[in-house]
Design a protein around this motif. Structure first.
Motif, mmCIF file in Angstrom:
data_model
loop_
_atom_site.group_PDB
_atom_site.id
_atom_site.type_symbol
_atom_site.label_atom_id
_atom_site.label_comp_id
_atom_site.label_asym_id
_atom_site.label_seq_id
_atom_site.Cartn_x
_atom_site.Cartn_y
_atom_site.Cartn_z
ATOM 1 N N ALA A 99 6.049 0.703 13.524
ATOM 2 C CA ALA A 99 6.787 1.754 12.817
ATOM 3 C C ALA A 99 7.744 1.128 11.809
ATOM 4 O O ALA A 99 7.897 1.624 10.677
ATOM 5 N N MET A 100 8.391 0.028 12.206
ATOM 6 C CA MET A 100 9.267 -0.697 11.280
ATOM 7 C C MET A 100 8.468 -1.268 10.117
ATOM 8 O O MET A 100 8.938 -1.306 8.972
ATOM 9 N N PHE A 101 7.245 -1.731 10.403
ATOM 10 C CA PHE A 101 6.387 -2.276 9.348
ATOM 11 C C PHE A 101 6.050 -1.204 8.313
ATOM 12 O O PHE A 101 6.159 -1.434 7.103
ATOM 13 N N LEU A 102 5.638 -0.025 8.762
ATOM 14 C CA LEU A 102 5.307 1.049 7.827
ATOM 15 C C LEU A 102 6.509 1.417 6.974
ATOM 16 O O LEU A 102 6.375 1.694 5.772
ATOM 17 N N ASP A 103 7.697 1.408 7.576
ATOM 18 C CA ASP A 103 8.919 1.707 6.830
ATOM 19 C C ASP A 103 9.229 0.599 5.825
ATOM 20 O O ASP A 103 9.571 0.873 4.663
ATOM 21 N N ALA A 104 9.122 -0.655 6.266
ATOM 22 C CA ALA A 104 9.481 -1.790 5.402
ATOM 23 C C ALA A 104 8.603 -1.843 4.163
ATOM 24 O O ALA A 104 9.075 -2.153 3.065
ATOM 25 N N LEU A 105 7.317 -1.540 4.320
ATOM 26 C CA LEU A 105 6.402 -1.594 3.178
ATOM 27 C C LEU A 105 6.285 -0.243 2.478
ATOM 28 O O LEU A 105 5.566 -0.114 1.490
ATOM 29 N N GLN A 106 7.001 0.756 2.995
ATOM 30 C CA GLN A 106 6.997 2.109 2.432
ATOM 31 C C GLN A 106 5.579 2.653 2.276
ATOM 32 O O GLN A 106 5.216 3.236 1.245
ATOM 33 N N LEU A 107 4.784 2.453 3.327
ATOM 34 C CA LEU A 107 3.426 2.989 3.324
ATOM 35 C C LEU A 107 3.484 4.492 3.603
ATOM 36 O O LEU A 107 4.181 4.938 4.510
ATOM 37 N N THR A 108 2.758 5.256 2.825
ATOM 38 C CA THR A 108 2.745 6.714 2.962
ATOM 39 C C THR A 108 1.308 7.205 3.095
ATOM 40 O O THR A 108 0.365 6.556 2.628
ATOM 41 N N ASN A 109 1.148 8.379 3.716
ATOM 42 C CA ASN A 109 -0.182 8.977 3.921
ATOM 43 C C ASN A 109 -1.155 7.976 4.529
ATOM 44 O O ASN A 109 -2.313 7.864 4.114
ATOM 45 N N VAL A 110 -0.687 7.270 5.529
ATOM 46 C CA VAL A 110 -1.465 6.203 6.150
ATOM 47 C C VAL A 110 -2.602 6.790 6.986
ATOM 48 O O VAL A 110 -2.444 7.818 7.651
ATOM 49 N N VAL A 111 -3.751 6.108 6.940
ATOM 50 C CA VAL A 111 -4.856 6.405 7.847
ATOM 51 C C VAL A 111 -4.842 5.306 8.912
ATOM 52 O O VAL A 111 -5.166 4.151 8.635
ATOM 53 N N LEU A 112 -4.436 5.658 10.125
ATOM 54 C CA LEU A 112 -4.377 4.689 11.218
ATOM 55 C C LEU A 112 -5.740 4.603 11.888
ATOM 56 O O LEU A 112 -6.313 5.630 12.259
ATOM 57 N N VAL A 113 -6.235 3.378 12.037
ATOM 58 C CA VAL A 113 -7.537 3.143 12.666
ATOM 59 C C VAL A 113 -7.308 2.200 13.838
ATOM 60 O O VAL A 113 -6.941 1.038 13.641
ATOM 61 N N GLY A 114 -7.498 2.689 15.071
ATOM 62 C CA GLY A 114 -7.206 1.875 16.243
ATOM 63 C C GLY A 114 -8.374 1.794 17.199
ATOM 64 O O GLY A 114 -8.984 2.811 17.527
#
Length: 300
Positions: A98-113
C-alpha cells in the motif's frame, strides 16, 4: 539481508530492475513499459516461495496491453530483503505494498495475484488501497479458510508451522523436501523439474533462508485471508478469477465459490493446468488477463 545475485533466476527481458525502501526493508521490483505511465498499471504479485521469476513466461504477452507492468519480489523472496523475524503474512505484504502504490502514485491499478499474492491483492482491494485499485485478477488464490495444502509446498504443513520446526530440519532436509513436493502442483512435473524447480529451491540454501522459509509457512494463517475474502462481493470493482482446472493445492471449488459470491465476476478455468498455472499454461493465463484488461472502462 538480500540474496546473492548468482542465486536469483532471470525474470524476463526488457524490464528495468528497481529497488525501493519501505518501512525498514529494501524491496526489489521490475518495471516493463514505464513509458505508459502510472495510471492503469498492472501490478503482479507472486505465490509463496516463488518470486518475480514465476511470471517470466507471462510477462512478454502482457507488454502488449499498453499498460506499465510492475512485478514484485515480495519481502523474503528473490532480491528483496530476507528479514527474520518479520511479518510476511498477507497483511504484512499488503501493508508495505500500500505504501508502494502511494509512493509511486499509481492510480487505477489492476492487481494480479497468484496464490499468496492473490490474498495480498484481496487486502489491498478491500482495505488498504481501495481508492487506487480499479480491478482485480485472482489466480488460484488463497481464500476463505484455505491458506495452504496439507502437503504443499512442504509435506506435513501443520507440523512445519510449529515454532521450533526449523530446528528439527537441516537445510539439506528442506531442499530435498521442496524438490519432492513442489512438482506435484504442476500438470507437467517432469518439465517443471527441468525448467523451473531450481529457481524455486536454490535460493533457500542457507540457514537464514531456511528460517525465512519457515516464517513464510507459519504466516499462512487461514483466518487472515477469510477476513477479507467474504468482503469481495462488496468491492464493486471488476474481478477476473483464473484457475487451473486440476489444482490440487487450492481446489477449483474455491474459484467457483468466489465467482458465485462476487457479482459480475468472470471465471476463466484453464484446462490441463494445476496450481502452478503460470508454468503449466502461461499463454492461456496471459490471454485471459489481456482480454479482461481490454474490457475495462477507459482510464482517466
Amino acid at each position: 539481508m538480500t540474496q546473492s545475485t548468482a542465486q536469483i533466476p532471470q525474470v524476463a527481458g526488457a524490464g528495468e530492475r528497481r529497488t525501493i525502501r519501505l518501512i525498514h526493508y529494501n524491496l526489489t521490483y521490475y518495471v516493463y513499459g514505464a513509458e505508459h505511465g502510472t495510471d492503469g498499471a498492472l501490478v503482479l504479485l507472486h505465490d509463496v516461495l516463488a518470486g518475480a521469476f514465476a511470471w517470466r513466461d507471462v510477462i512478454p504477452a502482457l507488454t502488449s496491453t499498453g499498460r506499465a507492468l510492475y512485478v514484485f519480489d515480495l519481502l523474503g523472496h528473490g532480491l528483496s530483503d530476507h528479514p527474520w523475524p518479520a511479518d510476511t503474512s498477507v497483511w504484512g505484504h499488503a501493508d508495505y505494498l500500500a505504501m508502494f502504490l502511494d509512493a509511486l502514485q499509481l492510480t487505477n491499478v489492476v492487481l494480479v495475484g497468484h496464490g499468496l499474492g492473490g490474498g495480498v491483492a484481496q487486502i489491498l482491494a478491500t482495505r488498504l488501497s481501495r481508492e487506487r485499485v480499479a480491478a482485480l485478477v485472482l489466480i488460484d488464490t488463497v481464500c476463505y479458510l484455505h491458506a495452504f495444502a496439507e502437503d504443499w509446498p512442504l509435506p506435513q504443513m501443520k507440523e512445519r508451522q510449529e515454532y521450533d520446526a526449523p530446528k528439527r530440519a537441516s537445510v539439506e532436509d528442506v531442499l530435498r523436501d521442496l524438490r519432492a513436493t513442489l512438482p506435484a502442483a504442476s500438470t507437467r512435473p517432469e518439465q517443471f523439474k527441468q525448467q523451473m524447480l531450481d529457481d524455486f529451491v536454490n535460493h533457500w540454501n542457507s540457514e537464514l533462508h531456511k528460517e525465512v522459509l519457515y516464517q513464510h509457512i507459519r504466516n499462512l494463517i487461514p483466518y487472515y485471508v477469510n477476513s477479507v475474502s467474504s468482503d469481495l462481493q462488496r468491492v464493486g470493482k471488476p474481478v477476473l478469477i483464473i484457475w487451473g482446472e486440476e489444482d490440487r493445492q487450492i481446489p477449483l471449488k474455491y474459484a467457483q465459490r468466489l465467482h458465485r459470491e462476487i457479482p459480475g465476476s468472470q471465471l476463466s478455468i484453464i484446462p490441463q493446468a494445476g496450481h502452478l498455472v503460470l508454468f503449466d499454461a502461461p499463454e492461456a493465463v496471459a490471454q485471459a488477463i489481456r482480454e479482461f484488461v481490454a474490457s475495462l472502462p477507459g482510464r482517466s
